[in-house]
Design a protein around this motif. Structure first.
Motif, PDB file in Angstrom:
ATOM      1  N   ALA A 142       6.610   5.411   3.003  1.00 36.33           N
ATOM      2  CA  ALA A 142       6.962   4.831   1.992  1.00 36.33           C
ATOM      3  C   ALA A 142       6.729   6.239   0.565  1.00 36.33           C
ATOM      4  CB  ALA A 142       5.860   3.618   1.426  1.00 36.33           C
ATOM      5  N   ALA A 180       2.268   3.011  -2.762  1.00 33.02           N
ATOM      6  CA  ALA A 180       2.645   2.953  -1.197  1.00 33.02           C
ATOM      7  C   ALA A 180       0.979   2.440  -1.001  1.00 33.02           C
ATOM      8  CB  ALA A 180       2.609   4.128  -0.952  1.00 33.02           C
ATOM      9  N   SER A 181      -0.131   2.603  -1.063  1.00 31.78           N
ATOM     10  CA  SER A 181      -0.762   1.823  -0.876  1.00 31.78           C
ATOM     11  C   SER A 181      -1.081   0.504  -1.297  1.00 31.78           C
ATOM     12  CB  SER A 181      -2.198   2.588  -1.261  1.00 31.78           C
ATOM     13  OG  SER A 181      -2.691   4.211  -0.962  1.00 31.78           O
ATOM     14  N   THR A 211       6.203   0.133  -3.842  1.00 27.84           N
ATOM     15  CA  THR A 211       5.653  -0.874  -3.400  1.00 27.84           C
ATOM     16  C   THR A 211       5.896  -1.239  -2.245  1.00 27.84           C
ATOM     17  OG1 THR A 211       3.840  -0.695  -5.250  1.00 27.84           O
ATOM     18  CG2 THR A 211       4.517  -2.892  -4.720  1.00 27.84           C
ATOM     19  N   SER A 232       4.837   2.327   6.932  1.00 27.13           N
ATOM     20  CA  SER A 232       3.545   2.597   6.493  1.00 27.13           C
ATOM     21  C   SER A 232       3.354   2.888   5.191  1.00 27.13           C
ATOM     22  CB  SER A 232       3.239   3.312   7.982  1.00 27.13           C
ATOM     23  OG  SER A 232       4.191   4.722   7.572  1.00 27.13           O
ATOM     24  N   ASN A 233       2.115   2.818   4.919  1.00 29.13           N
ATOM     25  CA  ASN A 233       2.188   3.288   3.472  1.00 29.13           C
ATOM     26  C   ASN A 233       2.238   4.672   3.575  1.00 29.13           C
ATOM     27  OD1 ASN A 233       1.003   0.890   3.745  1.00 29.13           O
ATOM     28  ND2 ASN A 233      -0.485   1.849   3.193  1.00 29.13           N
ATOM     29  N   GLY A 279       0.781  -2.076   0.402  1.00 33.84           N
ATOM     30  CA  GLY A 279       0.453  -2.657   2.224  1.00 33.84           C
ATOM     31  C   GLY A 279      -0.204  -3.851   2.387  1.00 33.84           C
ATOM     32  N   THR A 285       0.006  -2.343   6.992  1.00 34.58           N
ATOM     33  CA  THR A 285      -0.924  -1.457   6.837  1.00 34.58           C
ATOM     34  C   THR A 285      -1.479  -1.448   8.610  1.00 34.58           C
ATOM     35  OG1 THR A 285      -2.806   0.333   5.934  1.00 34.58           O
ATOM     36  CG2 THR A 285      -2.845  -1.990   5.108  1.00 34.58           C
ATOM     37  N   PRO A 344      -0.435   9.284   1.341  1.00 31.21           N
ATOM     38  CA  PRO A 344       0.477   9.161   0.708  1.00 31.21           C
ATOM     39  C   PRO A 344      -0.882  10.818  -0.564  1.00 31.21           C
ATOM     40  CG  PRO A 344       0.253   7.046   0.947  1.00 31.21           C
ATOM     41  CD  PRO A 344      -0.839   7.557   2.092  1.00 31.21           C
ATOM     42  N   SER A 396       6.932  -0.195   1.259  1.00 30.82           N
ATOM     43  CA  SER A 396       6.040  -0.493   1.749  1.00 30.82           C
ATOM     44  C   SER A 396       5.193  -1.549   2.350  1.00 30.82           C
ATOM     45  CB  SER A 396       4.500   0.849   1.208  1.00 30.82           C
ATOM     46  OG  SER A 396       4.464  -0.092   0.016  1.00 30.82           O
TER      47      SER A 396
END
Length: 514
Positions: free
Chosen positions: A160, A202-203, A149, A156-157, A206, A213, A465, A152
């Motif tokens: 990461a 990762a999301s 986290t 970019s997600n 962002g 992102t 991801p 990211s």
């Protein structure tokens, strides 16, 4: 492990269906829709039907579909009548040089420098090597989530997740060996939870910063248009809500995965030794890492300075700094410095070199430019207004928080089946027009759809991801779907609640004066 042949066959079939379905539905639109109210909007609508189907099914790369849409807008005349010919070409191509494109480009170069010199891996392993991280399975899961986290937030997600995934697979391998049942543990729920935390974290990361992102950058570019807000994003103000929102969702995700995948009896001592050995392999700090970290801190400092000045400095100083260091120029300063700072001056080697231009994700930049172009045309042709009125008639509410909830849900659901960036590009103009029709402040719904579009986490195709993690064979679709749907619900509720608290109690505004 998933069967590569079966997966390829399914993928091919899906692509083939989309390749045919897109033109068929576009032809049906042109045959059945009424062109009389606005011919340009009618033509753009047919182009968007084809574009959305191909964005979902990906018969050709998503950026290439965006370029096709731009080409068709000129060929079919989906531009205002006073912008035909050379003016029409300028109208559809100008967004590719929008300042927001260069803001994103600067972030991509920073991410490339981090990955080239291993700074991202060093930072992640440093977090995982702490005594706290290796204390128990629960703290290990939290450390994996916190590491991906944090990374990211700044790159970019996809990058990461790609960086962290091999590290987590190594962790699973060590834990499996310690259990004496490598095959069984590697496919256990806890092993899947570690991989899913990598993808989902990762999301989640962002949303925290404007550059976290491409979806955020799409929103920034959209909101800066004169017909929307005409204002620039305030980096610090965005983080003031993005970071707490990220933290709440990450904590909820941790609890949800712990509930789904309890673990015990793991060889944590062996794992700590493995992680320490991996960190030691990074060796002493290299010049490239130090240069990248220095440039990163300088750029982030310049991005944060306007928010700091707003707290204490006179308005004249704030304006002067904003004129000299707008966000996009600061972002472009990063690659310039990275190409100038040497790692070995005697050998004429620098932090970034000419070959690094080939490693930048130019496809994302092209998709971003195409998204801005289509969004602009939706306004200029009146298509966004028509769709907004139709949607408003269906919803029938003028409450800003009802519209925000609808926008968040739409962002989450659409991003399940198509690119996060494409989702934002498709929905932002519609949501804005919906707010105009309802006569409400458009910022909460627009920020809701922006944050919501970063999720959509239930399928391997939902986000890159997810696809990276699914490719390991350690996160089956059924587990990803169950965990992802829970994250979608958690994220949607959290986004709505945080936006409402920030807006009504703290009078939060993420955009400064233009």
């Amino acid at each position: 492990m998933p069967d590569p042949v079966a997966a390829a066959a399914a993928r091919f079939s899906f692509d083939r269906v989309g390749l045919v379905l897109g033109p068929v539905l576009a032809a049906a639109w042109f045959a059945l829709a009424d062109p009389s109210p606005n011919r340009e909007a009618y033509r753009l609508g047919g182009i968007l039907v084809l574009t959305l189907v191909w964005w979902v099914t990906e018969p050709i790369p998503i950026p290439a579909t965006g370029l096709l849409a731009v080409v068709l807008c000129v060929i079919l005349g989906a531009v205002p009548p006073d912008e035909r010919g050379r003016e029409g070409v300028r109208a559809v191509l100008a967004p590719f040089a929008d300042p927001s494109v260069f803001f994103l480009m600067g972030g991509l170069f920073i991410g490339r420098a981090m990955s080239r010199h291993g700074l991202d891996r060093r930072l992640a392993l440093a977090l995982l090597c702490t005594r706290w991280a290796g204390r128990s399975p629960g703290t290990l899961l939290a450390a994996v989530g916190g590491s991906v986290t944090f990374i990211s937030m700044w790159i970019s997600n996809t990058a990461a997740a790609a960086m962290m995934c091999p590290v987590v697979v190594g962790i699973v391998t060590v834990l499996a060996a310690g259990r004496g049942d490598p095959g069984g543990f590697a496919h256990s729920r806890f092993a899947s939870a570690l991989l899913l935390m990598t993808a989902f974290g990762a999301s989640v990361g962002g949303i925290a910063t404007p550059i976290g992102t491409a979806t955020n950058v799409v929103a920034i570019g959209f909101l800066k248009r004169p017909e929307v807000l005409g204002k620039s994003a305030d980096f610090l103000a965005w983080c003031a809500v993005g970071v707490p929102m990220m933290a709440i969702i990450l904590l909820g995700l941790y609890g949800w995965l712990r509930l789904l995948a309890p673990a015990g009896g793991l060889d944590m001592a062996g794992l700590r030794g493995y992680l320490r050995a991996e960190y030691d392999r990074c060796g002493p700090w290299k010049a490239g890492e130090a240069n990248t970290l220095a440039v990163f801190l300088v750029v982030v400092g310049l991005w944060v300075t306007p928010g700091v000045l707003a707290l204490a400095a006179p308005a004249e100083q704030q304006a002067a700094f904003g004129r000299r260091f707008p966000e996009e120029i600061t972002a472009l300063l990063a690659p310039v410095l990275l190409f100038l700072l040497p790692t070995s001056f005697r050998e004429r080697k620098f932090t970034l070199e000419a070959k690094d231009f080939q490693q930048i994700d130019w496809g994302t930049l092209l998709l971003f430019g195409a998204a801005l172009s289509l969004g602009t045309l939706m306004f200029r042709t009146g298509l966004a207004e028509a769709v907004g009125r139709s949607a408003f008639a269906e919803i029938g509410s003028r409450d800003v928080w009802v519209l925000t909830a609808v926008a968040i849900a739409a962002g989450v659901l659409l991003s399940e089946v198509t690119s996060n960036t494409a989702t934002a590009a498709a929905l932002l103009p519609v949501v804005h027009r919906l707010c105009v029709e309802a006569g409400v402040d458009p910022v909460p719904p627009l920020m809701g759809v922006t944050f919501g579009a970063s999720f959509g986490s239930a399928l391997p195709v939902s986000t890159p991801p997810n696809a990276i993690v699914y490719g390991t064979g350690l996160a089956p679709v059924r587990r990803m779907a169950g965990a992802g749907l829970g994250l979608d619900l958690l994220a949607g509720v959290t986004i709505w609640a945080v936006l409402r608290v920030a807006w009504e109690f703290f009078h939060w505004r993420p955009f400064a004066a233009g």
